[in-house]
Write an enzyme that holds these catalytic residues in place. Structure first.
Site: not given
Ligand code: GDP
Length: 425
Positions: A12, A40
């Site tokens: 995440d 994701h």
């Molecule tokens: P992954 O499994 O590593 O892709 O991560 P997730 O998608 O589960 O969690 C990341 C969360 O952070 C998601 O809700 C994204 O939309 C959000 N996100 C990613 N990058 C950023 C950022 O730079 N700022 C903010 N506020 N949210 C972000």
């Protein structure tokens, strides 16, 4: 050339967004491990998507998306996900599935559920997607490879053997009904019809594409802490989350990986049980960060479970980057910290009265206490900023402090959930 995008921590970290951003310049995006047990989240012009199985390149018409051999392939989940994407107006994605990938069967999910129930309070906090039973079967050589769906006599005898192995456990240990070989076979035939259009010799496809100088992204799931070998065993996932395994799970030569982009979030979050040294223990303080975190709060993309949250952990992240072999770090979700007056950063662990900066084995990790240094907050909204120099001084200090502590260069900074919310340093 191949670039890997992998997680430094507990998952995440925002890998999906970084992959989605980098997929613009790529020809192929490959998932190389894991299954539908994590998600994701991607936000782009088509809407907001939680991808569990599809590679993050599915939003680009020019990208070929590959499900590699190392993936735990849940066929109905994949097909439903593709259909949902198309329903939301995305052009039909180009997807190839390795003909050597193995299938997550309904009985894997059943065993996952039953085992978690049996363990009760000592359960692993599994997402119950069948991942551990799937990989156990794969390495015990009782898995079903997609290519085997096309050899019916062979498949039938394999299923008989699987039933002979599983039924005594189902009835004796879990007090459930037996698996029926003909029903398992019927499921396999349904899966065959669903998956046939996607099957390909993906290793050869990748080899030929690399010869033609195509750019390939390897997209990792979860992060170093969840790696079976190098993570917080046994509170890990059942496949390797490391870039090094990307060459195996995708089937590309190790020497082709030129960049390893290790993604780490500006604070910590974790799901499920297990040691989490820098966890915020004050419930209100934790809830505040959880609510503001990510995009719409720190709640699991697959399960909706509230994630545990903590301060940035330099000990875990230095180790996480080291095992990934990070050539650079993407530091995500920095914008969320803008509400804080002061920001604690964990720079060392105290274990049995001694301070250490080295990430310990799990038995010791359970006894580790965080040693925090406190940095000043920047108290403003940094979303929309495009250049590093335009960031508030204290935000730059925070980034540079962490960069020094972990010893790996931070080159990308996430300051919002959208594709364009990236600052290059
Ligand atoms: P992954 O499994 O590593 O892709 O991560 P997730 O998608 O589960 O969690 C990341 C969360 O952070 C998601 O809700 C994204 O939309 C959000 N996100 C990613 N990058 C950023 C950022 O730079 N700022 C903010 N506020 N949210 C972000």
């Amino acid at each position: 050339m191949v670039k890997a995008i992998v997680g430094v921590n507990w998952g995440d970290e925002g890998k999906g967004k970084i992959t989605d951003t980098l997929a613009q310049g790529a020809d192929i995006v490959v998932r190389f491990q894991g299954g539908a047990n994590a998600g994701h989240t991607i936000k782009n012009k088509y809407g907001k998507f939680a991808l569990h199985t599809c590679p993050s390149g599915v939003f680009y018409d020019s990208v070929t998306n590959i499900i590699g051999t190392g993936v735990a392939l849940n066929i109905p989940v994949l097909v439903n996900e593709v259909n949902q994407i198309i329903e939301k107006g995305v052009p039909k994605p180009h997807i190839l599935v390795s003909d050597r990938a193995q299938i997550v069967m309904p009985y894997h999910i059943l065993f996952d559920v039953l085992e978690e129930e049996r363990l009760g309070g000592k359960s692993f906090g599994s997402t119950k997607s069948g991942i551990a039973p799937f990989y156990s079967d794969k390495y015990a050589k009782n898995g079903i490879q997609v290519s085997e769906l096309f050899d019916e006599p062979y498949l039938k005898s394999k299923i008989e053997n699987i039933c002979s192995l599983k039924n005594p456990i189902l009835t004796g240990l879990y007090h459930k009904d037996e698996l029926k070989a003909d029903e398992v076979f019927k499921t396999c035939m349904e899966y065959r019809e669903m998956i046939e259009p996607y099957l390909a010799d993906t290793a050869t496809f990748l080899w030929n594409s690399l010869k033609e100088n195509k750019t390939v992204l390897l997209e990792g799931q979860l992060g170093t802490m969840k790696d079976t070998d190098h993570g917080i065993y046994p509170m890990v996932t059942s496949s390797s989350t490391l870039a090094g395994f990307g060459t195996v799970g995708a089937g590309v030569p190790p020497y082709e990986i030129k960049e390893i982009i290790a993604v780490s979030k500006a604070y910590s979050s974790a799901v499920g049980a297990g040691a989490f040294v820098s966890e915020i223990l004050d419930l209100q303080e934790a809830e505040e960060l959880r609510k503001r975190g990510g995009d719409g709060g720190e709640y699991g993309a697959t399960t909706g479970r509230p994630r545990r949250v903590g301060w940035y952990d330099c000990v875990a992240s230095r180790y996480g980057c080291m095992l990934q072999g990070a050539t650079e770090v993407a530091f995500t979700v920095l914008d969320v910290l803008g509400y804080l007056d002061q920001i604690p950063v964990c720079t060392a662990y105290e274990i049995d009265g001694e301070l250490t900066r080295d990430f310990p084995v799990t038995r010791k990790l359970e006894r580790a206490k965080p040693h925090f240094e406190i940095l000043p907050g920047w108290k403003c909204d940094i979303r929309g900023i495009k250049e590093y120099d335009k960031l508030p001084e204290n935000a730059k200090k925070y980034i540079e402090f962490i960069e020094r502590e972990i010893g790996f260069p931070i080159k990308m900074i996430g300051n919002g959930p959208a594709r364009e919310d990236v600052i290059y340093k």
